[in-house]
Scaffold this active site. Structure first.
Site, PDB file in Angstrom:
ATOM      1  N   CYS A   1       0.864  -1.184   0.000  1.00 34.24           N
ATOM      2  CA  CYS A   1       0.000   0.000   0.000  1.00 34.24           C
ATOM      3  C   CYS A   1       0.901   1.234   0.000  1.00 34.24           C
ATOM      4  CB  CYS A   1      -0.925   0.009   1.219  1.00 34.24           C
ATOM      5  SG  CYS A   1      -1.801   1.572   1.412  1.00 34.24           S
TER       6      CYS A   1
ATOM      7  N   HIS B   1      -3.821   1.365   8.345  1.00 27.53           N
ATOM      8  CA  HIS B   1      -4.459   1.166   7.042  1.00 27.53           C
ATOM      9  C   HIS B   1      -5.975   1.067   7.195  1.00 27.53           C
ATOM     10  CE1 HIS B   1      -4.774   0.075   2.816  1.00 27.53           C
ATOM     11  NE2 HIS B   1      -5.801  -0.667   3.227  1.00 27.53           N
TER      12      HIS B   1
ATOM     13  N   ASN C   1     -12.121  10.841  -1.851  1.00 26.53           N
ATOM     14  CA  ASN C   1     -12.703  10.013  -2.898  1.00 26.53           C
ATOM     15  C   ASN C   1     -12.796   8.581  -2.379  1.00 26.53           C
ATOM     16  OD1 ASN C   1     -12.739  12.202  -4.773  1.00 26.53           O
ATOM     17  ND2 ASN C   1     -10.546  11.897  -5.127  1.00 26.53           N
TER      18      ASN C   1
ATOM     19  N   GLY D   1     -13.131   8.381  -8.111  1.00 28.94           N
ATOM     20  CA  GLY D   1     -11.806   8.912  -8.406  1.00 28.94           C
ATOM     21  C   GLY D   1     -10.722   8.484  -7.432  1.00 28.94           C
TER      22      GLY D   1
ATOM     23  N   HIS E   1      -7.663   8.812   2.810  1.00 27.91           N
ATOM     24  CA  HIS E   1      -6.943  10.083   2.836  1.00 27.91           C
ATOM     25  C   HIS E   1      -7.912  11.213   2.575  1.00 27.91           C
ATOM     26  CE1 HIS E   1      -6.708   8.368  -1.236  1.00 27.91           C
ATOM     27  NE2 HIS E   1      -6.758   9.612  -1.702  1.00 27.91           N
TER      28      HIS E   1
ATOM     29  N   HIS F   1      -7.969  14.931   1.038  1.00 29.69           N
ATOM     30  CA  HIS F   1      -7.305  15.998   0.294  1.00 29.69           C
ATOM     31  C   HIS F   1      -7.711  17.327   0.941  1.00 29.69           C
ATOM     32  CE1 HIS F   1      -6.466  13.646  -3.509  1.00 29.69           C
ATOM     33  NE2 HIS F   1      -7.459  12.918  -3.044  1.00 29.69           N
TER      34      HIS F   1
HETATM   35  P1  5GP Z   1      -7.031   9.786  -4.856  1.00 25.45           P
HETATM   36  O1  5GP Z   1      -6.871   9.779  -6.360  1.00 25.45           O
HETATM   37  O2  5GP Z   1      -6.944   8.373  -4.311  1.00 25.45           O
HETATM   38  O3  5GP Z   1      -8.208  10.538  -4.348  1.00 25.45           O
HETATM   39  O4  5GP Z   1      -5.795  10.577  -4.285  1.00 25.45           O
HETATM   40  C1  5GP Z   1      -4.490  10.067  -4.302  1.00 25.45           C
HETATM   41  C2  5GP Z   1      -3.553  11.226  -4.338  1.00 25.45           C
HETATM   42  O5  5GP Z   1      -2.273  10.761  -3.991  1.00 25.45           O
HETATM   43  C3  5GP Z   1      -3.437  11.919  -5.694  1.00 25.45           C
HETATM   44  O6  5GP Z   1      -3.807  13.276  -5.587  1.00 25.45           O
HETATM   45  C4  5GP Z   1      -1.971  11.731  -6.068  1.00 25.45           C
HETATM   46  O7  5GP Z   1      -1.418  12.869  -6.714  1.00 25.45           O
HETATM   47  C5  5GP Z   1      -1.325  11.483  -4.729  1.00 25.45           C
HETATM   48  N1  5GP Z   1      -0.125  10.663  -4.791  1.00 25.45           N
HETATM   49  C6  5GP Z   1       0.030   9.505  -5.506  1.00 25.45           C
HETATM   50  N2  5GP Z   1       1.255   9.003  -5.300  1.00 25.45           N
HETATM   51  C7  5GP Z   1       1.888   9.845  -4.446  1.00 25.45           C
HETATM   52  C8  5GP Z   1       3.195   9.847  -3.858  1.00 25.45           C
HETATM   53  O8  5GP Z   1       4.028   8.964  -4.082  1.00 25.45           O
HETATM   54  N3  5GP Z   1       3.498  10.879  -3.035  1.00 25.45           N
HETATM   55  C9  5GP Z   1       2.598  11.879  -2.768  1.00 25.45           C
HETATM   56  N4  5GP Z   1       3.001  12.856  -1.940  1.00 25.45           N
HETATM   57  N5  5GP Z   1       1.365  11.901  -3.293  1.00 25.45           N
HETATM   58  C10 5GP Z   1       1.008  10.897  -4.115  1.00 25.45           C
HETATM   59 ZN    ZN Z   2      -2.365   1.542   3.562  1.00 23.83          ZN
END
Ligand code: 5GP
Ligand code: ZN
Length: 112
Positions: free
Chosen positions: A4, A46, A85, A91, A98, A100
């Site tokens: 993960c 997690h 999301n 998305g 997490h 945002h």
């Molecule tokens: P989701 O698409 O699941 O809502 O958000 C995942 C977020 O994680 C995205 O905005 C993406 O840019 C960010 N992200 C993906 N890989 C990494 C990483 O290795 N480091 C950081 N700091 N952010 C990441």
């Molecule tokens: Zn995890």
């Protein structure tokens, strides 16, 4: 959880640009920012997504929102958007809960 991405960021295996860290939570800047300010708040434990929040882990969600409020004050952002999301159609690309936190521009509604 093995394999993960955000568990690996939480345990330091993968580096991140950290804003805040304690035993339970981590806040770090998104690698692909969608606003002038864009950071993520995660529980270190997690949890797959909002769909896995229950009475055993919801205290972490409350703490995450306390942290969001505190960091927003520290960063001087009084208008911001918090997004989580949940599921591929919504998305979600990283299956570890997490939030945002985005600020520094105007946001449209409804979200796309
Ligand atoms: P989701 O698409 O699941 O809502 O958000 C995942 C977020 O994680 C995205 O905005 C993406 O840019 C960010 N992200 C993906 N890989 C990494 C990483 O290795 N480091 C950081 N700091 N952010 C990441
Ligand atoms: Zn995890």
């Amino acid at each position: 959880m093995e394999n993960c991405l955000f568990c690996k960021i939480a345990n330091g295996e993968i580096p991140s640009n950290k804003l805040y860290e304690d035993d339970e939570l981590l806040a770090f800047y998104d690698i692909d920012p969608q606003a002038p300010v864009h950071f993520l708040v995660i529980p270190k434990q997690h949890i797959g997504s909002c769909a896995e929040v229950d009475e055993s882990n919801s205290a972490l969600v409350a703490k995450a929102f306390e942290l969001i409020s505190k960091l927003a004050k520290e960063l001087g952002i009084d208008s911001f958007r918090v997004v989580s999301n949940c599921g591929a159609d919504a998305g979600q690309s990283v299956p570890h809960l997490h939030f945002h936190v985005m600020a520094g521009r105007e946001f449209g509604w409804p979200a796309g």
